[in-house]
Write an enzyme that holds these catalytic residues in place. Structure first.
Site, PDB file in Angstrom:
ATOM      1  N   ALA A   1      12.417 -25.944 -26.937  1.00  0.00           N
ATOM      2  CA  ALA A   1      13.738 -26.520 -27.218  1.00  0.00           C
ATOM      3  C   ALA A   1      13.741 -28.017 -26.946  1.00  0.00           C
ATOM      4  O   ALA A   1      14.299 -28.809 -27.718  1.00  0.00           O
ATOM      5  CB  ALA A   1      14.807 -25.814 -26.382  1.00  0.00           C
TER       6      ALA A   1
ATOM      7  N   LYS B   1      11.210 -30.059 -27.102  1.00  0.00           N
ATOM      8  CA  LYS B   1      10.380 -30.773 -28.081  1.00  0.00           C
ATOM      9  C   LYS B   1      11.035 -30.739 -29.469  1.00  0.00           C
ATOM     10  O   LYS B   1      10.904 -31.698 -30.243  1.00  0.00           O
ATOM     11  CB  LYS B   1       8.975 -30.178 -28.118  1.00  0.00           C
ATOM     12  CG  LYS B   1       8.204 -30.353 -26.814  1.00  0.00           C
ATOM     13  CD  LYS B   1       8.002 -31.832 -26.449  1.00  0.00           C
ATOM     14  CE  LYS B   1       7.122 -32.034 -25.242  1.00  0.00           C
ATOM     15  NZ  LYS B   1       6.946 -33.444 -24.892  1.00  0.00           N
TER      16      LYS B   1
ATOM     17  N   TYR C   1      10.589 -25.453 -23.100  1.00  0.00           N
ATOM     18  CA  TYR C   1       9.719 -26.543 -23.588  1.00  0.00           C
ATOM     19  C   TYR C   1       9.902 -26.721 -25.100  1.00  0.00           C
ATOM     20  O   TYR C   1      10.055 -27.852 -25.589  1.00  0.00           O
ATOM     21  CB  TYR C   1       8.272 -26.182 -23.249  1.00  0.00           C
ATOM     22  CG  TYR C   1       7.240 -27.186 -23.695  1.00  0.00           C
ATOM     23  CD1 TYR C   1       6.938 -28.292 -22.906  1.00  0.00           C
ATOM     24  CD2 TYR C   1       6.535 -27.013 -24.885  1.00  0.00           C
ATOM     25  CE1 TYR C   1       5.966 -29.213 -23.304  1.00  0.00           C
ATOM     26  CE2 TYR C   1       5.572 -27.916 -25.290  1.00  0.00           C
ATOM     27  CZ  TYR C   1       5.284 -29.017 -24.502  1.00  0.00           C
ATOM     28  OH  TYR C   1       4.330 -29.917 -24.899  1.00  0.00           O
TER      29      TYR C   1
ATOM     30  N   SER D   1       5.605 -31.476 -30.023  1.00  0.00           N
ATOM     31  CA  SER D   1       4.582 -30.423 -29.893  1.00  0.00           C
ATOM     32  C   SER D   1       4.725 -29.449 -31.046  1.00  0.00           C
ATOM     33  O   SER D   1       5.822 -29.285 -31.597  1.00  0.00           O
ATOM     34  CB  SER D   1       4.800 -29.676 -28.571  1.00  0.00           C
ATOM     35  OG  SER D   1       4.066 -28.472 -28.556  1.00  0.00           O
TER      36      SER D   1
ATOM     37  N   GLY E   1       3.983 -41.002 -17.996  1.00  0.00           N
ATOM     38  CA  GLY E   1       2.976 -39.941 -17.944  1.00  0.00           C
ATOM     39  C   GLY E   1       1.578 -40.518 -18.031  1.00  0.00           C
ATOM     40  O   GLY E   1       0.641 -39.848 -18.474  1.00  0.00           O
TER      41      GLY E   1
ATOM     42  N   GLU F   1       8.560 -40.456 -38.987  1.00  0.00           N
ATOM     43  CA  GLU F   1       7.647 -39.349 -39.277  1.00  0.00           C
ATOM     44  C   GLU F   1       7.237 -38.615 -37.993  1.00  0.00           C
ATOM     45  O   GLU F   1       7.215 -39.188 -36.907  1.00  0.00           O
ATOM     46  CB  GLU F   1       6.379 -39.861 -39.967  1.00  0.00           C
ATOM     47  CG  GLU F   1       6.600 -40.303 -41.394  1.00  0.00           C
ATOM     48  CD  GLU F   1       7.126 -39.180 -42.281  1.00  0.00           C
ATOM     49  OE1 GLU F   1       6.705 -38.018 -42.098  1.00  0.00           O
ATOM     50  OE2 GLU F   1       7.979 -39.462 -43.138  1.00  0.00           O
TER      51      GLU F   1
ATOM     52  N   ASN G   1      10.151 -41.402 -11.673  1.00  0.00           N
ATOM     53  CA  ASN G   1      10.632 -40.042 -11.936  1.00  0.00           C
ATOM     54  C   ASN G   1      11.341 -40.106 -13.285  1.00  0.00           C
ATOM     55  O   ASN G   1      12.448 -40.645 -13.395  1.00  0.00           O
ATOM     56  CB  ASN G   1      11.575 -39.563 -10.839  1.00  0.00           C
ATOM     57  CG  ASN G   1      12.108 -38.168 -11.164  1.00  0.00           C
ATOM     58  OD1 ASN G   1      11.826 -37.610 -12.237  1.00  0.00           O
ATOM     59  ND2 ASN G   1      12.868 -37.600 -10.254  1.00  0.00           N
TER      60      ASN G   1
ATOM     61  N   ILE H   1      -4.304 -29.303 -26.669  1.00  0.00           N
ATOM     62  CA  ILE H   1      -5.129 -30.438 -26.252  1.00  0.00           C
ATOM     63  C   ILE H   1      -5.664 -30.174 -24.840  1.00  0.00           C
ATOM     64  O   ILE H   1      -4.942 -29.670 -23.970  1.00  0.00           O
ATOM     65  CB  ILE H   1      -4.297 -31.745 -26.277  1.00  0.00           C
ATOM     66  CG1 ILE H   1      -3.559 -31.898 -27.623  1.00  0.00           C
ATOM     67  CG2 ILE H   1      -5.187 -32.963 -25.987  1.00  0.00           C
ATOM     68  CD1 ILE H   1      -4.441 -31.847 -28.863  1.00  0.00           C
TER      69      ILE H   1
END
Ligand SMILES: NC(=O)c1ccc[n+]([C@@H]2O[C@H](COP(=O)([O-])OP(=O)(O)OC[C@H]3O[C@@H](n4cnc5c(N)ncnc54)[C@H](O)[C@@H]3O)[C@@H](O)[C@H]2O)c1
Length: 252
Positions: free
Chosen positions: A160, A162, A158, A145, A17, A240, A68, A191
């Protein structure tokens, strides 16, 4: 006494990313701090341009490559590239992700699977393949997130993915700690990147009002936290999930 500086000279980082907001800001920061980079993204032109620009400005090497993140063969190629060019991976940050909007009632099986395949399955496939190249003293930071802790209206797929990543991060920390690989996660709030642009346009005022610091975060604020977790300054931080959200999570 261990070295607790943020010096990454000659360390090798793989970031997915890396054409995006957070992955890109991290690439910039690590390059400035002396690291060699393998930058991967679906957007080949953008990631190659970033690598070329960083290689021109800083002493470390930066290689940009198309990936990908949901495809095992593509991940195999990325890992083989890192092995061939650098022989090891000191830092691994899977930052590729997607954040579509869709109520559960409107989510078909294909969309559900696509989100899991990039945001969760892809992280597993990448980390599993990278581990043999990661020496003692290396570190992984995952991107979860606030949605993974709290849920997120219109983003169950999303959230689920994260939430799964939080459990995966903690389990990895149990399994990899004994071999000296630290594993942590950063959990950003809202963000200012392309990922959240349309949601911020629709709900931005409401989100800012719910955030005690009364603003969105920047990709640089997330990348600084990731860099801390990768660095020797965090040499005893393990398993953490670090919240970086201007107080949004705490405020409830
Ligand atoms: N921006 C936020 O508010 C926020 C909040 C919490 C968590 N995060 C997480 O941080 C990470 C980075 O997000 P960002 O804000 O930088 O988003 P971004 O959209 O700016 O960057 C994401 C990058 O992932 C790439 N990508 C998408 N699908 C891919 C695939 N199949 N293979 C390879 N690359 C792919 C995109 O091309 C893009 O460059 C994501 O995992 C995201 O879920 C972001």
């Amino acid at each position: 006494m261990s070295d607790t500086t943020l010096d990454f000279t000659d360390r090798v980082a793989v970031i997915t990313g890396a054409a995006g907001g957070i992955g890109g800001a991290l690439a910039d920061l690590l390059a400035r701090s002396g690291a060699h980079l393998v930058l991967a993204d679906l957007d080949e032109a953008a990631v190659r341009a970033r690598a070329t620009s960083l290689s021109g400005q800083y002493p470390g090497r930066a290689i940009g490559v198309q990936l990908n993140a949901a495809d095992a063969a593509s991940i195999d190629e990325l890992i083989e590239l890192a092995r061939r060019e650098f022989g090891r991976i000191d830092f691994l940050v899977p930052s590729a992700g997607i954040y579509p909007e869709s109520l559960v009632a409107d989510t078909d099986d294909e969309l559900w699977r696509r989100v899991q395949s990039i945001n969760l399955d892809g992280v597993f496939m990448l980390i599993k393949r990278a581990i043999p190249l990661m020496p003692a003293g290396s570190a992984i930071v995952n991107l979860t997130s606030v949605a993974g802790h709290r849920g997120s209206m219109g983003h169950a797929h999303y959230a689920a993915s994260k939430g799964g990543l939080i459990a995966f991060t903690r389990t990895l920390a149990l399994e990899l700690g004994p071999q000296g690989i630290r594993v942590n996660a950063v959990s950003p709030g809202i963000i200012d990147t392309a990922m959240t642009a349309s949601a911020r346009a629709a709900k931005g005022d409401e989100w800012i009002a719910a955030t005690p610091l009364r603003r969105d975060g920047t990709p640089e604020e997330i990348s600084a936290t990731i860099a801390f977790l990768l660095s020797n300054a965090a040499s005893f931080v393990h398993g953490e999930v670090l919240h970086v959200n201007g107080g949004l999570f705490m405020a409830g």
